[in-house]
Design a protein around this motif. Sequence first.
Motif, PDB file in Angstrom:
ATOM      1  N   ILE A 190     -20.854  -5.886 -70.967  1.00 35.91           N
ATOM      2  CA  ILE A 190     -22.466  -5.670 -71.004  1.00 35.91           C
ATOM      3  C   ILE A 190     -22.089  -3.832 -69.861  1.00 35.91           C
ATOM      4  CG2 ILE A 190     -24.465  -5.033 -68.717  1.00 35.91           C
ATOM      5  CD1 ILE A 190     -23.751  -8.294 -68.807  1.00 35.91           C
ATOM      6  N   LEU A 191     -20.826  -3.747 -69.432  1.00 37.23           N
ATOM      7  CA  LEU A 191     -20.501  -2.586 -69.021  1.00 37.23           C
ATOM      8  C   LEU A 191     -20.431  -1.682 -70.303  1.00 37.23           C
ATOM      9  CD1 LEU A 191     -18.427  -4.083 -65.843  1.00 37.23           C
ATOM     10  CD2 LEU A 191     -21.129  -2.169 -65.585  1.00 37.23           C
ATOM     11  N   ILE A 192     -19.009  -1.892 -70.703  1.00 37.80           N
ATOM     12  CA  ILE A 192     -19.144  -0.847 -72.683  1.00 37.80           C
ATOM     13  C   ILE A 192     -20.690  -0.340 -72.739  1.00 37.80           C
ATOM     14  CG2 ILE A 192     -18.013  -1.068 -74.650  1.00 37.80           C
ATOM     15  CD1 ILE A 192     -16.100  -2.633 -73.338  1.00 37.80           C
ATOM     16  N   TYR A 199     -33.427   5.051 -66.809  1.00 40.62           N
ATOM     17  CA  TYR A 199     -32.053   4.651 -67.191  1.00 40.62           C
ATOM     18  C   TYR A 199     -30.979   4.896 -66.799  1.00 40.62           C
ATOM     19  CZ  TYR A 199     -35.149   2.174 -71.257  1.00 40.62           C
ATOM     20  OH  TYR A 199     -35.339   1.444 -71.434  1.00 40.62           O
ATOM     21  N   LEU A 200     -30.533   6.301 -67.301  1.00 39.35           N
ATOM     22  CA  LEU A 200     -29.386   6.500 -66.352  1.00 39.35           C
ATOM     23  C   LEU A 200     -29.058   6.317 -64.766  1.00 39.35           C
ATOM     24  CD1 LEU A 200     -28.978  10.319 -67.631  1.00 39.35           C
ATOM     25  CD2 LEU A 200     -27.926   8.697 -68.316  1.00 39.35           C
ATOM     26  N   ALA A 201     -30.827   6.128 -63.771  1.00 40.31           N
ATOM     27  CA  ALA A 201     -30.398   6.255 -62.583  1.00 40.31           C
ATOM     28  C   ALA A 201     -30.564   4.894 -62.353  1.00 40.31           C
ATOM     29  CB  ALA A 201     -31.982   6.130 -62.005  1.00 40.31           C
ATOM     30  N   THR A 202     -30.239   3.755 -63.747  1.00 44.44           N
ATOM     31  CA  THR A 202     -30.748   2.206 -62.882  1.00 44.44           C
ATOM     32  C   THR A 202     -28.963   2.007 -63.331  1.00 44.44           C
ATOM     33  OG1 THR A 202     -32.264   1.843 -63.580  1.00 44.44           O
ATOM     34  CG2 THR A 202     -31.242  -0.208 -64.379  1.00 44.44           C
ATOM     35  N   ILE A 203     -28.624   2.305 -64.673  1.00 43.83           N
ATOM     36  CA  ILE A 203     -27.096   2.629 -64.680  1.00 43.83           C
ATOM     37  C   ILE A 203     -25.870   2.587 -63.550  1.00 43.83           C
ATOM     38  CG2 ILE A 203     -25.360   2.972 -66.524  1.00 43.83           C
ATOM     39  CD1 ILE A 203     -26.997   3.286 -68.807  1.00 43.83           C
ATOM     40  N   GLY A 204     -26.743   4.277 -63.780  1.00 45.99           N
ATOM     41  CA  GLY A 204     -25.829   4.367 -61.860  1.00 45.99           C
ATOM     42  C   GLY A 204     -25.726   3.649 -60.807  1.00 45.99           C
ATOM     43  N   ALA A 205     -26.619   3.060 -60.746  1.00 44.03           N
ATOM     44  CA  ALA A 205     -27.086   2.138 -59.538  1.00 44.03           C
ATOM     45  C   ALA A 205     -26.710   0.594 -59.339  1.00 44.03           C
ATOM     46  CB  ALA A 205     -28.229   2.429 -59.155  1.00 44.03           C
ATOM     47  N   THR A 206     -26.840   0.532 -61.083  1.00 45.14           N
ATOM     48  CA  THR A 206     -26.501  -1.566 -61.019  1.00 45.14           C
ATOM     49  C   THR A 206     -24.825  -1.166 -61.545  1.00 45.14           C
ATOM     50  OG1 THR A 206     -27.318  -1.051 -62.748  1.00 45.14           O
ATOM     51  CG2 THR A 206     -28.726  -1.746 -60.779  1.00 45.14           C
ATOM     52  N   ALA A 207     -24.435  -0.810 -62.170  1.00 47.12           N
ATOM     53  CA  ALA A 207     -22.831  -0.948 -63.233  1.00 47.12           C
ATOM     54  C   ALA A 207     -21.781  -1.107 -62.023  1.00 47.12           C
ATOM     55  CB  ALA A 207     -22.418   0.648 -63.616  1.00 47.12           C
ATOM     56  N   PRO A 208     -21.905  -0.701 -60.448  1.00 48.88           N
ATOM     57  CA  PRO A 208     -20.410  -0.659 -59.633  1.00 48.88           C
ATOM     58  C   PRO A 208     -20.685  -2.763 -59.315  1.00 48.88           C
ATOM     59  CG  PRO A 208     -21.887   1.676 -59.280  1.00 48.88           C
ATOM     60  CD  PRO A 208     -22.149   0.412 -60.139  1.00 48.88           C
TER      61      PRO A 208
END
Length: 226
Positions: free
Chosen positions: A37-39, A138-147
């Motif tokens: 998922i992260l990749i 999408y960029l905001a969501t990835i930045g907020a949830t990926a960690p």
Amino acid sequence: MEQEIASQVVGLGGSTDFTLLSLFLRADFVVKSVIIILIAASIYSWALIFDKYRLFKKINNSILDFENKFWKAKSAESFDNNLPAKSADPAVLIFRSAMNELRKTRSKSSAVQVARVERVLEISTDNQVKIIEKNFTYLATIGATAPFIGLFGTVWGIMNSFQSIAISRNTSLAIVAPGIAEALFATALGLLAAIPAVIAYNKFNNDTKNYTSRLENFSKRFISII
């Protein structure tokens, strides 16, 4: 037998291979899912970053050319007639919508004409900005949830390490190290996906504000001359 069970829990049977591929292959289903998922999120994030970078580079150059040609033109109508027929440039589309409204309202009073053209400019600018901002979320969501997704993989990997200790009753580093390494790998991927996404999101937001400001300034100057 207990030692073999413990090794299976952490996904390592005495191996000291800690390459990224080995860490992935040794991980259990949950950690593997987190890594995939992260990749995928990182790849999609970089695809958006490159796409938006090219977009802003293009429209920032084109609006300079647009403004220079407009103020050198003999009239707004002559400038409009010389524009490309199928241009996708936001500034061109906004200007054309204003010119179309200007032609429709020639029989109206100047106050009505200006008000309607001004309204069309506002709506067209808003529509074009929304197109430019497409996929920003999408960029905001990835930045907020990926960690946090990476943290979930980390917690799961550490739980596996503790389980291996409980099964084998052995606190040797060789038993717990592989699970911890897999866990930290998930955290690293989470940060790798999140950091560029957050930086890009902030930059593109600022670029959008600057571009919108230029469009609004042009609209005000255009209104003042009609």
